[in-house]
Design a protein around this motif. Structure first.
Motif, PDB file in Angstrom:
ATOM      1  N   SER A  72      56.602 -32.149  14.191  1.00  0.00           N
ATOM      2  CA  SER A  72      55.822 -31.437  14.005  1.00  0.00           C
ATOM      3  C   SER A  72      55.801 -30.391  13.494  1.00  0.00           C
ATOM      4  O   SER A  72      55.054 -29.778  12.504  1.00  0.00           O
ATOM      5  N   SER A  73      56.577 -29.547  13.628  1.00  0.00           N
ATOM      6  CA  SER A  73      56.886 -28.367  13.003  1.00  0.00           C
ATOM      7  C   SER A  73      57.818 -28.911  10.903  1.00  0.00           C
ATOM      8  O   SER A  73      58.084 -27.925  10.669  1.00  0.00           O
ATOM      9  N   TYR A  74      57.914 -30.167  11.009  1.00  0.00           N
ATOM     10  CA  TYR A  74      58.333 -30.598   9.492  1.00  0.00           C
ATOM     11  C   TYR A  74      56.804 -30.424   8.426  1.00  0.00           C
ATOM     12  O   TYR A  74      56.427 -30.719   8.672  1.00  0.00           O
ATOM     13  N   ARG A  75      57.325 -30.292   7.559  1.00  0.00           N
ATOM     14  CA  ARG A  75      56.557 -30.750   6.712  1.00  0.00           C
ATOM     15  C   ARG A  75      56.927 -32.086   5.316  1.00  0.00           C
ATOM     16  O   ARG A  75      57.962 -31.861   5.007  1.00  0.00           O
TER      17      ARG A  75
ATOM     18  N   GLU B  67      49.207 -32.496  14.805  1.00  0.00           N
ATOM     19  CA  GLU B  67      48.745 -32.229  14.096  1.00  0.00           C
ATOM     20  C   GLU B  67      49.067 -31.696  12.402  1.00  0.00           C
ATOM     21  O   GLU B  67      49.884 -30.053  12.861  1.00  0.00           O
ATOM     22  N   MET B  68      49.805 -32.457  11.791  1.00  0.00           N
ATOM     23  CA  MET B  68      50.379 -32.240  10.819  1.00  0.00           C
ATOM     24  C   MET B  68      50.098 -33.418  10.038  1.00  0.00           C
ATOM     25  O   MET B  68      48.985 -34.072   9.853  1.00  0.00           O
TER      26      MET B  68
ATOM     27  N   SER C 193      58.401 -45.838  21.895  1.00  0.00           N
ATOM     28  CA  SER C 193      57.722 -44.601  23.121  1.00  0.00           C
ATOM     29  C   SER C 193      57.452 -43.304  22.157  1.00  0.00           C
ATOM     30  O   SER C 193      58.030 -41.986  22.657  1.00  0.00           O
ATOM     31  N   SER C 194      56.755 -43.428  20.526  1.00  0.00           N
ATOM     32  CA  SER C 194      56.574 -42.002  20.524  1.00  0.00           C
ATOM     33  C   SER C 194      54.821 -41.836  20.162  1.00  0.00           C
ATOM     34  O   SER C 194      54.121 -42.510  20.795  1.00  0.00           O
ATOM     35  N   GLU C 195      55.256 -40.633  19.632  1.00  0.00           N
ATOM     36  CA  GLU C 195      53.182 -40.104  19.777  1.00  0.00           C
ATOM     37  C   GLU C 195      52.959 -39.765  17.933  1.00  0.00           C
ATOM     38  O   GLU C 195      53.615 -39.195  17.188  1.00  0.00           O
ATOM     39  N   TRP C 196      51.669 -40.330  17.885  1.00  0.00           N
ATOM     40  CA  TRP C 196      51.031 -39.676  16.707  1.00  0.00           C
ATOM     41  C   TRP C 196      49.823 -38.717  17.214  1.00  0.00           C
ATOM     42  O   TRP C 196      48.931 -39.905  17.334  1.00  0.00           O
ATOM     43  N   LEU C 197      49.841 -37.849  16.798  1.00  0.00           N
ATOM     44  CA  LEU C 197      48.424 -37.321  16.868  1.00  0.00           C
ATOM     45  C   LEU C 197      47.842 -35.933  15.989  1.00  0.00           C
ATOM     46  O   LEU C 197      48.410 -35.765  15.865  1.00  0.00           O
ATOM     47  N   LEU C 198      46.771 -36.423  15.753  1.00  0.00           N
ATOM     48  CA  LEU C 198      45.744 -35.972  15.206  1.00  0.00           C
ATOM     49  C   LEU C 198      46.779 -35.562  13.531  1.00  0.00           C
ATOM     50  O   LEU C 198      46.941 -34.463  13.162  1.00  0.00           O
ATOM     51  N   LEU C 199      46.797 -37.125  13.063  1.00  0.00           N
ATOM     52  CA  LEU C 199      47.392 -36.723  11.709  1.00  0.00           C
ATOM     53  C   LEU C 199      46.879 -36.740  10.411  1.00  0.00           C
ATOM     54  O   LEU C 199      45.547 -37.688  10.561  1.00  0.00           O
ATOM     55  N   LYS C 200      47.510 -36.181   9.082  1.00  0.00           N
ATOM     56  CA  LYS C 200      46.692 -36.355   8.318  1.00  0.00           C
ATOM     57  C   LYS C 200      46.987 -37.396   7.833  1.00  0.00           C
ATOM     58  O   LYS C 200      48.405 -37.447   6.378  1.00  0.00           O
ATOM     59  N   LEU C 201      46.178 -38.670   6.939  1.00  0.00           N
ATOM     60  CA  LEU C 201      46.610 -39.509   6.521  1.00  0.00           C
ATOM     61  C   LEU C 201      46.137 -39.561   4.535  1.00  0.00           C
ATOM     62  O   LEU C 201      46.682 -40.826   4.564  1.00  0.00           O
TER      63      LEU C 201
ATOM     64  N   GLY D  83      43.326 -39.763  17.526  1.00  0.00           N
ATOM     65  CA  GLY D  83      42.852 -39.231  16.820  1.00  0.00           C
ATOM     66  C   GLY D  83      42.984 -38.709  14.909  1.00  0.00           C
ATOM     67  O   GLY D  83      42.979 -38.315  14.278  1.00  0.00           O
ATOM     68  N   CYS D  84      43.667 -40.122  14.799  1.00  0.00           N
ATOM     69  CA  CYS D  84      44.181 -40.530  13.787  1.00  0.00           C
ATOM     70  C   CYS D  84      42.943 -41.307  12.502  1.00  0.00           C
ATOM     71  O   CYS D  84      42.632 -41.828  13.121  1.00  0.00           O
ATOM     72  N   ASN D  85      42.757 -41.014  11.328  1.00  0.00           N
ATOM     73  CA  ASN D  85      41.589 -41.648  10.778  1.00  0.00           C
ATOM     74  C   ASN D  85      42.984 -42.350   9.664  1.00  0.00           C
ATOM     75  O   ASN D  85      42.536 -41.719   9.163  1.00  0.00           O
ATOM     76  N   PHE D  86      42.723 -43.375   9.968  1.00  0.00           N
ATOM     77  CA  PHE D  86      43.258 -44.762   8.742  1.00  0.00           C
ATOM     78  C   PHE D  86      41.801 -44.714   7.366  1.00  0.00           C
ATOM     79  O   PHE D  86      42.553 -45.589   7.023  1.00  0.00           O
ATOM     80  N   SER D  87      41.080 -44.533   7.285  1.00  0.00           N
ATOM     81  CA  SER D  87      40.075 -44.806   6.818  1.00  0.00           C
ATOM     82  C   SER D  87      41.361 -43.702   5.093  1.00  0.00           C
ATOM     83  O   SER D  87      40.103 -44.429   4.478  1.00  0.00           O
ATOM     84  N   PHE D  88      41.526 -43.043   5.537  1.00  0.00           N
ATOM     85  CA  PHE D  88      42.208 -42.127   4.257  1.00  0.00           C
ATOM     86  C   PHE D  88      43.361 -42.540   3.559  1.00  0.00           C
ATOM     87  O   PHE D  88      43.920 -42.357   2.948  1.00  0.00           O
ATOM     88  N   VAL D  89      43.990 -43.625   4.153  1.00  0.00           N
ATOM     89  CA  VAL D  89      45.472 -44.262   4.167  1.00  0.00           C
ATOM     90  C   VAL D  89      44.984 -45.038   2.937  1.00  0.00           C
ATOM     91  O   VAL D  89      44.235 -45.157   2.058  1.00  0.00           O
ATOM     92  N   ASN D  90      46.733 -45.041   1.893  1.00  0.00           N
ATOM     93  CA  ASN D  90      46.447 -45.708   0.525  1.00  0.00           C
ATOM     94  C   ASN D  90      45.432 -47.308   1.349  1.00  0.00           C
ATOM     95  O   ASN D  90      46.463 -48.316   1.948  1.00  0.00           O
ATOM     96  N   LYS D  91      44.733 -47.545   0.396  1.00  0.00           N
ATOM     97  CA  LYS D  91      44.659 -49.624   1.360  1.00  0.00           C
ATOM     98  C   LYS D  91      44.488 -50.582   0.969  1.00  0.00           C
ATOM     99  O   LYS D  91      45.095 -51.338   1.584  1.00  0.00           O
TER     100      LYS D  91
END
Length: 189
Positions: A15-18, A36-37, A51-59, A76-84
């Motif tokens: 979460s704290s990594y770019r 939140e990244m 056993s991982s977590e993806w929370l509110l990601l910008k994709l 809270g992931c919006n997969f509509s913005f991924v490269n289709k």
């Protein structure tokens, strides 16, 4: 841009990594957290998440190809913005909440034994997708194609057969009776 290939990540909170533009290929993530990244313009290929977590990601324009999630949480992931053009993702025994699949090609994708809550599947192709033994809560399907999709033993779904193409879909009793709620009829017990 950093590249990681055949790496194994355990107990890492990213979460704290770019990570914009990062590349992961054939990596394994165990108990890793992405919260939140942004993963914008990243490429994640042939990776497994346990056993991982993806929370509110910008994709935005993320290339997510051949990903598998096991016992994970996606929220809270919006997969509509991924490269289709390079999007394929499978979920096993995972919890997917408040996420959006809009105009995604989900042909042959797997959502097995998952809990899917408050999600939107809009204008997506779910042909031959597998939702075996998944449990739905307040999930909306609108203008989707279900040719050969397998909802056997799935529970809680509400699919309007007039607003979706359900021809050839596989549904189990008693849940398939939810289709009747979209008919202008009264049912007596």
């Amino acid at each position: 841009m950093e590249n990681y290939e055949n790496a194994k990540f355990i107990d890492i909170d990213f979460s704290s990594y770019r990570l914009d533009g990062i590349e992961f290929e054939e990596c394994i993530f165990e108990r890793c957290y992405f919260r939140e990244m942004s993963l914008a313009n990243s490429s994640i290929k042939s990776c497994k998440f346990y056993s991982s977590e993806w929370l509110l990601l910008k994709l935005n324009n993320a290339r997510l190809f051949d990903l598998e999630f096991y016992d994970s949480k996606i929220m809270g992931c919006n997969f509509s913005f991924v490269n289709k053009f390079v999007f394929s993702i499978d979920f096993y025994r995972s919890v997917i909440t408040n996420s959006v699949f809009y105009s995604n090609d989900l042909v042959k994708r797997k959502f097995e034994e998952c809990i899917i809550k408050e999600c939107d599947f809009l204008e997506s192709d779910l042909s031959n997708a597998v939702f075996h033994e998944s449990e739905f809560h307040n999930t909306r399907f609108q203008q989707c194609s279900f040719h050969g999709a397998d909802f056997s033993q799935a529970r809680g779904y509400m699919i309007d057969p007039f607003a979706n193409d359900t021809n050839g879909g596989i549904f189990s009793y008693p849940e398939v009776t939810s289709f009747l709620s979209f008919l202008p009829i009264k049912i007596k017990e």
